[in-house]
Design an enzyme around this catalytic site. Structure first.
Site, PDB file in Angstrom:
ATOM      1  N   LEU A 140     -29.708 -19.308 -26.956  1.00  0.00           N
ATOM      2  CA  LEU A 140     -30.478 -18.453 -26.049  1.00  0.00           C
ATOM      3  C   LEU A 140     -31.776 -18.030 -26.703  1.00  0.00           C
ATOM      4  O   LEU A 140     -31.882 -17.993 -27.934  1.00  0.00           O
ATOM      5  CB  LEU A 140     -29.666 -17.204 -25.713  1.00  0.00           C
ATOM      6  CG  LEU A 140     -28.291 -17.463 -25.102  1.00  0.00           C
ATOM      7  CD1 LEU A 140     -27.501 -16.161 -25.009  1.00  0.00           C
ATOM      8  CD2 LEU A 140     -28.422 -18.104 -23.728  1.00  0.00           C
TER       9      LEU A 140
ATOM     10  N   SER B 125     -19.404 -19.056 -27.190  1.00  0.00           N
ATOM     11  CA  SER B 125     -20.686 -19.621 -27.592  1.00  0.00           C
ATOM     12  C   SER B 125     -20.535 -21.124 -27.801  1.00  0.00           C
ATOM     13  O   SER B 125     -19.467 -21.599 -28.202  1.00  0.00           O
ATOM     14  CB  SER B 125     -21.126 -18.965 -28.899  1.00  0.00           C
ATOM     15  OG  SER B 125     -22.206 -19.682 -29.439  1.00  0.00           O
ATOM     16  N   SER B 126     -21.628 -21.860 -27.574  1.00  0.00           N
ATOM     17  CA  SER B 126     -21.558 -23.316 -27.783  1.00  0.00           C
ATOM     18  C   SER B 126     -21.290 -23.637 -29.251  1.00  0.00           C
ATOM     19  O   SER B 126     -20.797 -24.720 -29.566  1.00  0.00           O
ATOM     20  CB  SER B 126     -22.862 -23.969 -27.336  1.00  0.00           C
ATOM     21  OG  SER B 126     -23.936 -23.478 -28.102  1.00  0.00           O
ATOM     22  N   CYS B 127     -21.584 -22.686 -30.177  1.00  0.00           N
ATOM     23  CA  CYS B 127     -21.418 -23.004 -31.603  1.00  0.00           C
ATOM     24  C   CYS B 127     -19.960 -22.912 -32.050  1.00  0.00           C
ATOM     25  O   CYS B 127     -19.675 -23.123 -33.224  1.00  0.00           O
ATOM     26  CB  CYS B 127     -22.326 -22.133 -32.460  1.00  0.00           C
ATOM     27  SG  CYS B 127     -21.825 -20.426 -32.473  1.00  0.00           S
TER      28      CYS B 127
ATOM     29  N   TYR C 225     -16.489 -16.602 -37.552  1.00  0.00           N
ATOM     30  CA  TYR C 225     -17.010 -16.168 -36.250  1.00  0.00           C
ATOM     31  C   TYR C 225     -16.349 -16.970 -35.123  1.00  0.00           C
ATOM     32  O   TYR C 225     -15.904 -16.414 -34.121  1.00  0.00           O
ATOM     33  CB  TYR C 225     -18.521 -16.395 -36.261  1.00  0.00           C
ATOM     34  CG  TYR C 225     -19.227 -16.104 -34.982  1.00  0.00           C
ATOM     35  CD1 TYR C 225     -19.520 -14.803 -34.594  1.00  0.00           C
ATOM     36  CD2 TYR C 225     -19.639 -17.145 -34.136  1.00  0.00           C
ATOM     37  CE1 TYR C 225     -20.197 -14.536 -33.416  1.00  0.00           C
ATOM     38  CE2 TYR C 225     -20.308 -16.892 -32.962  1.00  0.00           C
ATOM     39  CZ  TYR C 225     -20.589 -15.583 -32.603  1.00  0.00           C
ATOM     40  OH  TYR C 225     -21.262 -15.330 -31.430  1.00  0.00           O
TER      41      TYR C 225
ATOM     42  N   LYS D  27     -14.002 -15.683 -31.993  1.00  0.00           N
ATOM     43  CA  LYS D  27     -14.408 -15.908 -30.597  1.00  0.00           C
ATOM     44  C   LYS D  27     -13.346 -16.703 -29.833  1.00  0.00           C
ATOM     45  O   LYS D  27     -13.078 -16.425 -28.662  1.00  0.00           O
ATOM     46  CB  LYS D  27     -15.741 -16.666 -30.567  1.00  0.00           C
ATOM     47  CG  LYS D  27     -16.919 -15.794 -30.876  1.00  0.00           C
ATOM     48  CD  LYS D  27     -17.289 -15.006 -29.636  1.00  0.00           C
ATOM     49  CE  LYS D  27     -18.367 -14.003 -29.901  1.00  0.00           C
ATOM     50  NZ  LYS D  27     -18.561 -13.104 -28.757  1.00  0.00           N
TER      51      LYS D  27
ATOM     52  N   HIS E 260     -33.109 -17.483 -35.228  1.00  0.00           N
ATOM     53  CA  HIS E 260     -32.819 -18.847 -34.793  1.00  0.00           C
ATOM     54  C   HIS E 260     -34.116 -19.654 -34.754  1.00  0.00           C
ATOM     55  O   HIS E 260     -35.206 -19.094 -34.882  1.00  0.00           O
ATOM     56  CB  HIS E 260     -32.156 -18.823 -33.416  1.00  0.00           C
ATOM     57  CG  HIS E 260     -30.789 -18.202 -33.434  1.00  0.00           C
ATOM     58  ND1 HIS E 260     -30.383 -17.272 -32.519  1.00  0.00           N
ATOM     59  CD2 HIS E 260     -29.759 -18.365 -34.285  1.00  0.00           C
ATOM     60  CE1 HIS E 260     -29.147 -16.896 -32.788  1.00  0.00           C
ATOM     61  NE2 HIS E 260     -28.741 -17.538 -33.862  1.00  0.00           N
TER      62      HIS E 260
ATOM     63  N   THR F 108     -25.207 -21.729 -24.311  1.00  0.00           N
ATOM     64  CA  THR F 108     -25.894 -22.529 -25.319  1.00  0.00           C
ATOM     65  C   THR F 108     -26.844 -21.624 -26.119  1.00  0.00           C
ATOM     66  O   THR F 108     -26.799 -20.402 -25.984  1.00  0.00           O
ATOM     67  CB  THR F 108     -26.666 -23.669 -24.614  1.00  0.00           C
ATOM     68  OG1 THR F 108     -27.158 -24.563 -25.599  1.00  0.00           O
ATOM     69  CG2 THR F 108     -27.837 -23.131 -23.787  1.00  0.00           C
TER      70      THR F 108
HETATM   71  N1  LIG Z   1     -27.970 -15.260 -29.005  1.00  0.00           N
HETATM   72  C1  LIG Z   1     -27.488 -16.455 -28.718  1.00  0.00           C
HETATM   73  O1  LIG Z   1     -28.175 -17.494 -28.864  1.00  0.00           O
HETATM   74  C2  LIG Z   1     -26.082 -16.578 -28.178  1.00  0.00           C
HETATM   75  C3  LIG Z   1     -25.627 -17.858 -27.832  1.00  0.00           C
HETATM   76  C4  LIG Z   1     -24.351 -17.992 -27.341  1.00  0.00           C
HETATM   77  C5  LIG Z   1     -23.528 -16.884 -27.187  1.00  0.00           C
HETATM   78  N2  LIG Z   1     -23.976 -15.645 -27.516  1.00  0.00           N
HETATM   79  C6  LIG Z   1     -23.043 -14.521 -27.365  1.00  0.00           C
HETATM   80  O2  LIG Z   1     -23.608 -13.437 -26.662  1.00  0.00           O
HETATM   81  C7  LIG Z   1     -23.076 -12.204 -27.154  1.00  0.00           C
HETATM   82  C8  LIG Z   1     -24.210 -11.237 -27.464  1.00  0.00           C
HETATM   83  O3  LIG Z   1     -25.070 -11.839 -28.412  1.00  0.00           O
HETATM   84  P1  LIG Z   1     -26.567 -11.325 -28.658  1.00  0.00           P
HETATM   85  O4  LIG Z   1     -27.353 -12.504 -29.069  1.00  0.00           O
HETATM   86  O5  LIG Z   1     -26.996 -10.480 -27.516  1.00  0.00           O
HETATM   87  O6  LIG Z   1     -26.345 -10.418 -29.958  1.00  0.00           O
HETATM   88  P2  LIG Z   1     -27.172  -9.138 -30.449  1.00  0.00           P
HETATM   89  O7  LIG Z   1     -28.566  -9.205 -29.935  1.00  0.00           O
HETATM   90  O8  LIG Z   1     -26.922  -9.025 -31.899  1.00  0.00           O
HETATM   91  O9  LIG Z   1     -26.435  -7.941 -29.692  1.00  0.00           O
HETATM   92  C9  LIG Z   1     -25.137  -7.561 -30.001  1.00  0.00           C
HETATM   93  C10 LIG Z   1     -24.891  -6.164 -29.482  1.00  0.00           C
HETATM   94  O10 LIG Z   1     -23.558  -5.751 -29.863  1.00  0.00           O
HETATM   95  C11 LIG Z   1     -23.616  -4.434 -30.353  1.00  0.00           C
HETATM   96  N3  LIG Z   1     -22.552  -4.175 -31.316  1.00  0.00           N
HETATM   97  C12 LIG Z   1     -22.259  -4.868 -32.451  1.00  0.00           C
HETATM   98  N4  LIG Z   1     -21.248  -4.292 -33.102  1.00  0.00           N
HETATM   99  C13 LIG Z   1     -20.882  -3.189 -32.373  1.00  0.00           C
HETATM  100  C14 LIG Z   1     -19.915  -2.184 -32.537  1.00  0.00           C
HETATM  101  N5  LIG Z   1     -19.099  -2.178 -33.593  1.00  0.00           N
HETATM  102  N6  LIG Z   1     -19.818  -1.217 -31.594  1.00  0.00           N
HETATM  103  C15 LIG Z   1     -20.663  -1.200 -30.532  1.00  0.00           C
HETATM  104  N7  LIG Z   1     -21.596  -2.138 -30.320  1.00  0.00           N
HETATM  105  C16 LIG Z   1     -21.716  -3.120 -31.232  1.00  0.00           C
HETATM  106  C17 LIG Z   1     -24.975  -4.343 -31.027  1.00  0.00           C
HETATM  107  O11 LIG Z   1     -25.318  -2.981 -31.148  1.00  0.00           O
HETATM  108  P3  LIG Z   1     -26.506  -2.523 -32.128  1.00  0.00           P
HETATM  109  O12 LIG Z   1     -27.744  -2.805 -31.313  1.00  0.00           O
HETATM  110  O13 LIG Z   1     -26.253  -1.093 -32.307  1.00  0.00           O
HETATM  111  O14 LIG Z   1     -26.401  -3.345 -33.369  1.00  0.00           O
HETATM  112  C18 LIG Z   1     -25.848  -5.115 -30.049  1.00  0.00           C
HETATM  113  O15 LIG Z   1     -26.286  -4.283 -28.999  1.00  0.00           O
HETATM  114  C19 LIG Z   1     -22.202 -12.551 -28.364  1.00  0.00           C
HETATM  115  O16 LIG Z   1     -20.860 -12.549 -27.969  1.00  0.00           O
HETATM  116  C20 LIG Z   1     -22.640 -13.960 -28.711  1.00  0.00           C
HETATM  117  O17 LIG Z   1     -21.597 -14.711 -29.255  1.00  0.00           O
HETATM  118  C21 LIG Z   1     -25.243 -15.459 -28.013  1.00  0.00           C
END
Ligand SMILES: NC(=O)c1ccc[n+]([C@@H]2O[C@H](COP(=O)([O-])OP(=O)(O)OC[C@H]3O[C@@H](n4cnc5c(N)ncnc54)[C@H](OP(=O)(O)O)[C@@H]3O)[C@@H](O)[C@H]2O)c1
Length: 314
Positions: free
Chosen positions: A167, A108-110, A137, A141, A180, A165
C-alpha cells in the site's frame, strides 16, 4: 451497516486506519468510535474487554497492528509476534463476546509463501515456506486469519479477512531507515531534484516486478467487503497489475521533476522477482481498484510536501 451504526476503527492514526476513517467520514459518518494507543493499549486484555463492554461497537475494522520494514521485522521478531497475537486475540475475542455484528481483519500479501506461484491466489496461503525475515509477523497474522475462521465456525461470528498488497498514500512512512520502496523513492527523488543531483542510485537491478495499491482504494474495498462479503475465505485486495522497479523509479522521477540519471546498483539484493496478487475473487464480487498509479503517487507526493512544509513552519 446503516448510517447510525456504531463503528470502531482500531488503529485510526495509521496508514490504513486513517484511510478507512476518511472513507467513512466522506459518506457523512460522524459517530465513529476512535481510541488511540495512548488511551487504549490493545495488547491489554482487560482494557480491551472493558472498552467493548462500554462502547458497544457493532462493526469493527481491525487496522491496528505492529507493522514494520525488513530491518525491524528481522531484529525484533519477539515484539512482532507478541504484539500482533495479543492485539488481534484481544480484539477478536472481545468483539465476539460483546455482540459485535461484524469484524474485518487485515492480513497481508507478505504472509503468502516466499515462492508462491504468480499471480498469487488465495488458496496458496500455508502451502510453503515463509519469507524468513518476517516469519514472526506472518505467523501472528496467519493465526489472526485462523482465529476469524474458527470463531465463525464455532460461534457463527461474522469475521472476514482481507489480504492487501503493498500500500501507499497519505500517511505513509517516509523515514529512509524503515520505509517501503515507494515512499523511499519519492523522498530520494525529491531530495535529488532539489539538490540538482546528477544521478540517483537505486538498490538492485530495477527488474523485479511489484504491485502497488493506493490506501484510499484499500479503504473503499474494506467498506465494500464489510457490506457485501460474508465468508471465512480470505480475499486478496490489489490492482492485479504490476510494474518493474525501474518503471516505478521513472514515474517518480517525472512526478518529482527530477531530470538527472538513474543508476541501478546490481550489487544490492533484488528480493523476489515478482509479487502480484490474483484479484479475480475480489473482482468477481464487483469491486475494482480505481486510482491510477501515477495519479495516486502525485497525490501522495503533494501530501508529503505539505507535511514537510508544516514541519518547517512549526
Ligand atoms: N502498509 C502496507 O503496505 C500494508 C500492506 C498489507 C497489509 N497491511 C496491514 O494493514 C494493517 C495496518 O497497517 P498500517 O500500514 O496502517 O500500519 P501503521 O501505519 O503502522 O498503523 C498501525 C496502527 O496500529 C496502532 N497500534 C499498534 N500497536 C497498538 C497497540 N498496542 N494498541 C493500540 N494501537 C496500536 C498504531 O498506533 P500508533 O499510531 O499509536 O503507533 C497505528 O495507528 C496491518 O494489519 C497490516 O498488516 C498493511
Amino acid at each position: 451497516m446503516d448510517e447510525n451504526s456504531r463503528v470502531f476503527v482500531a488503529g485510526h492514526r495509521g496508514l490504513v486506519g486513517s484511510a478507512i476513517v476518511r472513507r467513512l467520514e466522506a459518506e457523512g459518518r460522524r459517530n465513529l468510535i476512535l481510541s488511540g494507543r495512548d488511551a487504549l493499549d490493545l495488547r491489554v486484555e482487560g482494557a480491551v474487554e472493558e472498552f467493548f463492554a462500554r462502547e458497544r461497537p457493532e462493526f469493527v475494522y481491525l487496522a491496528a497492528a505492529k507493522v514494520g520494514g525488513i530491518l525491524a521485522n528481522s531484529t525484533r521478531p519477539a515484539e512482532f509476534l507478541r504484539d500482533n497475537l495479543a492485539i488481534q486475540t484481544n480484539v477478536i475475542h472481545a468483539a465476539w463476546k460483546s455482540g459485535v455484528r461484524k469484524l474485518l481483519f487485515l492480513g497481508s500479501s507478505c504472509i503468502y509463501p516466499k515462492f508462491a506461484p504468480q499471480p498469487i491466489r488465495e488458496e496458496y496461503l500455508l502451502t510453503g515456506e515463509l519469507e524468513p525475515s518476517n516469519e514472526a509477523y506472518a505467523i501472528a497474522k496467519i493465526a489472526g486469519i485462523e482465529m476469524c475462521q474458527a470463531y465463525r465456525k464455532q460461534y457463527g461470528f461474522s469475521a472476514i479477512s482481507l489480504m492487501p498488497t503493498n500500500l501507499y498514500g497519505p500517511g505513509d512512512n517516509f523515514d529512509l531507515q524503515s520505509s517501503h520502496v515507494l515512499p523511499a523513492l519519492l523522498r530520494k527523488f525529491h531530495e535529488a531534484a532539489k539538490a540538482g543531483a546528477p544521478e540517483v542510485v537505486i538498490w538492485g537491478t530495477g527488474t523485479p516486478r511489484r504491485e502497488f495499491l493506493h490506501v484510499d482504494d484499500l479503504a473503499d474495498a474494506a467498506v465494500f467487503l464489510m457490506r457485501n462479503y460474508e465468508s471465512g475465505e480470505i480475499v486478496n485486495v490489489g490492482t492485479g497489475q504490476d510494474l518493474t522497479i525501474a518503471e516505478l523509479a521513472q514515474a517518480i522521477a517525472r512526478i518529482t521533476g527530477y531530470h538527472g540519471g538513474l543508476v541501478f546498483d546490481a550489487s544490492k539484493p533484488d528480493g523476489t522477482p515478482r509479487k502480484l496478487l490474483d484479484v479475480s475473487r475480489l473482482e468477481g464480487l464487483g469491486w475494482k481498484a480505481r486510482i491510477p498509479l501515477e495519479e495516486g503517487i502525485g497525490g501522495t507526493y503533494r501530501w508529503y510536501l505539505n507535511r514537510r512544509a508544516g514541519h518547517t513552519a512549526s
